[in-house]
Scaffold this active site. Sequence first.
Site, PDB file in Angstrom:
ATOM      1  N   SER B  66      16.970  77.855 -13.240  1.00 44.37           N
ATOM      2  CA  SER B  66      18.142  77.601 -14.069  1.00 44.37           C
ATOM      3  C   SER B  66      18.453  76.123 -13.946  1.00 44.37           C
ATOM      4  O   SER B  66      17.885  75.446 -13.100  1.00 44.37           O
ATOM      5  CB  SER B  66      19.312  78.452 -13.565  1.00 44.37           C
ATOM      6  OG  SER B  66      20.433  78.277 -14.392  1.00 44.37           O
ATOM      7  N   ARG B 311      11.482  79.822 -18.046  1.00 42.36           N
ATOM      8  CA  ARG B 311      12.064  81.161 -18.041  1.00 42.36           C
ATOM      9  C   ARG B 311      12.800  81.365 -19.351  1.00 42.36           C
ATOM     10  O   ARG B 311      13.449  80.441 -19.838  1.00 42.36           O
ATOM     11  CB  ARG B 311      13.050  81.278 -16.864  1.00 42.36           C
ATOM     12  CG  ARG B 311      13.675  82.656 -16.666  1.00 42.36           C
ATOM     13  CD  ARG B 311      12.663  83.635 -16.109  1.00 42.36           C
ATOM     14  NE  ARG B 311      13.268  84.927 -15.767  1.00 42.36           N
ATOM     15  CZ  ARG B 311      13.356  85.950 -16.607  1.00 42.36           C
ATOM     16  NH1 ARG B 311      12.906  85.843 -17.832  1.00 42.36           N
ATOM     17  NH2 ARG B 311      13.905  87.089 -16.210  1.00 42.36           N
ATOM     18  N   THR B 347      25.314  81.879 -14.711  1.00 43.43           N
ATOM     19  CA  THR B 347      25.411  82.278 -13.296  1.00 43.43           C
ATOM     20  C   THR B 347      26.777  82.874 -12.961  1.00 43.43           C
ATOM     21  O   THR B 347      26.863  83.898 -12.286  1.00 43.43           O
ATOM     22  CB  THR B 347      25.102  81.076 -12.388  1.00 43.43           C
ATOM     23  OG1 THR B 347      23.820  80.564 -12.732  1.00 43.43           O
ATOM     24  CG2 THR B 347      25.106  81.479 -10.930  1.00 43.43           C
ATOM     25  N   CYS B 493       3.411  79.961 -25.185  1.00 46.14           N
ATOM     26  CA  CYS B 493       3.339  80.212 -23.745  1.00 46.14           C
ATOM     27  C   CYS B 493       3.351  78.882 -22.999  1.00 46.14           C
ATOM     28  O   CYS B 493       2.498  78.035 -23.238  1.00 46.14           O
ATOM     29  CB  CYS B 493       2.071  80.977 -23.390  1.00 46.14           C
ATOM     30  SG  CYS B 493       1.839  81.100 -21.605  1.00 46.14           S
ATOM     31  N   CYS B 516       0.397  82.956 -15.221  1.00 45.36           N
ATOM     32  CA  CYS B 516       1.704  83.394 -15.733  1.00 45.36           C
ATOM     33  C   CYS B 516       2.832  82.986 -14.786  1.00 45.36           C
ATOM     34  O   CYS B 516       2.742  83.170 -13.577  1.00 45.36           O
ATOM     35  CB  CYS B 516       1.685  84.903 -15.918  1.00 45.36           C
ATOM     36  SG  CYS B 516       3.230  85.583 -16.508  1.00 45.36           S
ATOM     37  N   CYS B 519       7.895  84.093 -17.436  1.00 43.75           N
ATOM     38  CA  CYS B 519       9.051  83.651 -18.239  1.00 43.75           C
ATOM     39  C   CYS B 519       9.441  84.670 -19.287  1.00 43.75           C
ATOM     40  O   CYS B 519      10.555  84.649 -19.772  1.00 43.75           O
ATOM     41  CB  CYS B 519       8.787  82.283 -18.857  1.00 43.75           C
ATOM     42  SG  CYS B 519       7.680  82.288 -20.288  1.00 43.75           S
ATOM     43  N   CYS B 522       6.365  85.536 -24.199  1.00 45.17           N
ATOM     44  CA  CYS B 522       5.382  86.232 -25.034  1.00 45.17           C
ATOM     45  C   CYS B 522       5.871  87.604 -25.452  1.00 45.17           C
ATOM     46  O   CYS B 522       5.693  88.033 -26.586  1.00 45.17           O
ATOM     47  CB  CYS B 522       4.044  86.332 -24.298  1.00 45.17           C
ATOM     48  SG  CYS B 522       4.143  87.058 -22.653  1.00 45.17           S
TER      49      CYS B 522
END
Lengths: 248, 547
Positions: B66, B311, B347, B493, B516, B519, B522
Amino acid sequence: MKILVGIKRVVDYNVRIRVRPDGRGVETDGVKMSINPFDEIAIEEALRIRESGKADEVIVVSIGGDECQQQLRTALAMGADRAIQVNSSEALQPLSLARALLKVAQSESADLVILGKQAIDDDNSQTGQMMAALWGRPQATFASRVELDGTTARVTREVDAGLETIEVELPAVITVDLRLNQPRFVKLPDIMKAKRKPLDRTELGDLDIGADAPLSVSDFAPPPARGGGIKVDDAAALVAELKQRGLV
Amino acid sequence: MYGLCLNPVLLMTSSPAEREIMPYDVVVVGAGPSGLACALRLKQLDPERMVAVIEKSAEIGAHILSGAVIEPQPLDELLPGWREQPPPVCVPVEKDQLFFMTRAKRIRVPTPPQQNNHGNFIVSLGAMCQWLADKAEAAGVDIFPGYSASDLAWNADGSVAGVIIGDMGINRDGEPKDSYVQGIEIHAPVTVMAEGCRGHLSKQLIRKFALDADSDPQTYGIGIKELWQLAPGKGQAGLVQHSIGWPLDPDIYGGSFIYHLDKDRVAIGFVLGLDYADPEFSPFEAFQQFKHHPSVRPLLEGGEIISSGARAVVEGGIQSLPRVEMPGAILIGDGAGLLNVPKIKGTHQALRSGMEAAEHLVAKGSAEGFDKRLRDSAVAHELHKVRNIRPGFHKGMWRGLLTAAIETVTAGKLPRTLKNHADHEQMQQATEYDAPDRAWQERDLPPRDRLASVYFAATAHDEDQPVHLQILDPDVCTTRCVAEYNNPCTQFCPASVYEMVEDENGLRLQINAANCVHCKTCDIKDPYQVINWVTPEGGSGPNYQNL
């Protein structure tokens, strides 16, 4: 028979190592820490020996601050019977580690000590050998196969020329290599069981091993950064480029 | 290549009777801010309650990413006195700046009230979660990092019974290796889904219980972030900068953030809406271009990357909020979709929803009634107020800014609610879309490309395990998708997982699953919705440092 396994908390092998901005060591702030992979293999071997009925107890020991209890708990979750933390706020040199491990091995009357062949952080590969020498007992280093038979251990060693098999009388120190075994996954319920297993804490000072530190670290530096590459059109251009740089 | 029918994990979980079962009072899936706040609050209210938290990353915080500037009020309620012992990375915001970027310039513009960060803190959410996990463990919560909740366990009456932990030690073909360990089931009267944005079990639950029947489609963005160690003296601890405009086309929603931490470290990143139309657009490249803007580049020169990652984030707000309760389970945090888009913060919402969930479970003992409780809470009120700002940008940046101004002045009181649309339906076909000249330039700051970026994410998956990116209909990739959209998965991606490879057998999709970073882009953006992200072996994935 009792087996003592020494484990070290190190920066995880997946983490990209960075030298601290002050040049006094490597960055460990916010970095994943794990059991030294060779030590994990040592734990696995000890557990397999116990599971084959040739040992009664596996004790893991780590020398460091309270944070290394995390790694000791992992070893207990893998299946070790109990753990000992030798509390030390400072990172020790191999000679001091060997002395401290010897004290623990003697007070526990260990019949076999299994260690990783080296720690992936300092790559010293000294502690096991020094410990055997101080103990006056045989050493079998870089083990890729271990067979116990009563009071002897038959150990296959990975050496430059191939494989060498030796027999040592117990008690002895064995240091293990990568191909000895593949450490097990920890089952989730075993994490809970590990919380109830004994973890004793001893002060390094109480082991009375002296405080001499024959080595001093003068500098930490990252390897020089690689310069950018160039693309060449064909083999002739490649040869010309290599010649121009005096490489062929 | 690995269709759903071939997936061994799914086949094996069809014989659940043999699995060991561990009972708890509450099982929480995901050790992010919402899950940890829920677990900790449960223990504060009722120390006898047995609470387990399952986390797929090898260490707490290693999969979370984040900005992050956070509002501290929920922490004040959850952990009074936390300011005396703050998380390891925690810098008070000193100054807010917002810029409008053109190709060559950046122009300072007034900061909208939602982005006023006075009294807020810049943190590493990963480090904060580790810190929170320590507090939760000290309170008696059992936290299990390195274990993925790979499937759901069901009661005979159709309610959620808990989760099934993924098996470990299965090879690429689905057969057990020597190291095979069967996963156990964790059962509890209530399962708290706190998986974060687009959780793969939450996705199943939303579908099964039709939780989204009365809400708009969920919409998403992708966030890409790097943590840099700057050359000495370049950092200005507490400085918070955001930008809109270049390098994005005016019809793409998004912008940048630069947060100055202490010790000459900055968090730099880019967030953009996944409802963009260009199938050949690369969010990763847009972020890298931003770093080379003449106003940004000098900051980074002479520095080095510490860590990087990506992410997906939820952007749907109150219109897209699904029903958050079902028999035996509830949804909280970004798994439900509580992020406040104009504030660019989730958050505080995650923490608050976790605390609301804990208070509800202690008061009522079941999931029932949690949906009403959450919708009556400050969490939902906050989303209601800003509900029209994000969808206002569907018609481009300028219309969006106008809507945002109106909605801000009227505090969301206008009697209208703009609709959200599904991101994967917004993509235009490659032959129809005419991309503008973006004047993007050659780059020289690291990372050179997406593979180099993955290296800084320290992502690791045992290669000898089933591919965790399931293509439900692989023929689509090599027939329709290549013709219609030119395989956008190879572009969106951020970790170069997807590659189209031509070999003796013709064209095929190669999935580099080991790259990978989890996140979920996809799973969201694929125009045919044939990509299904499932959990790999527990402990696999990125190893983020202080992201």
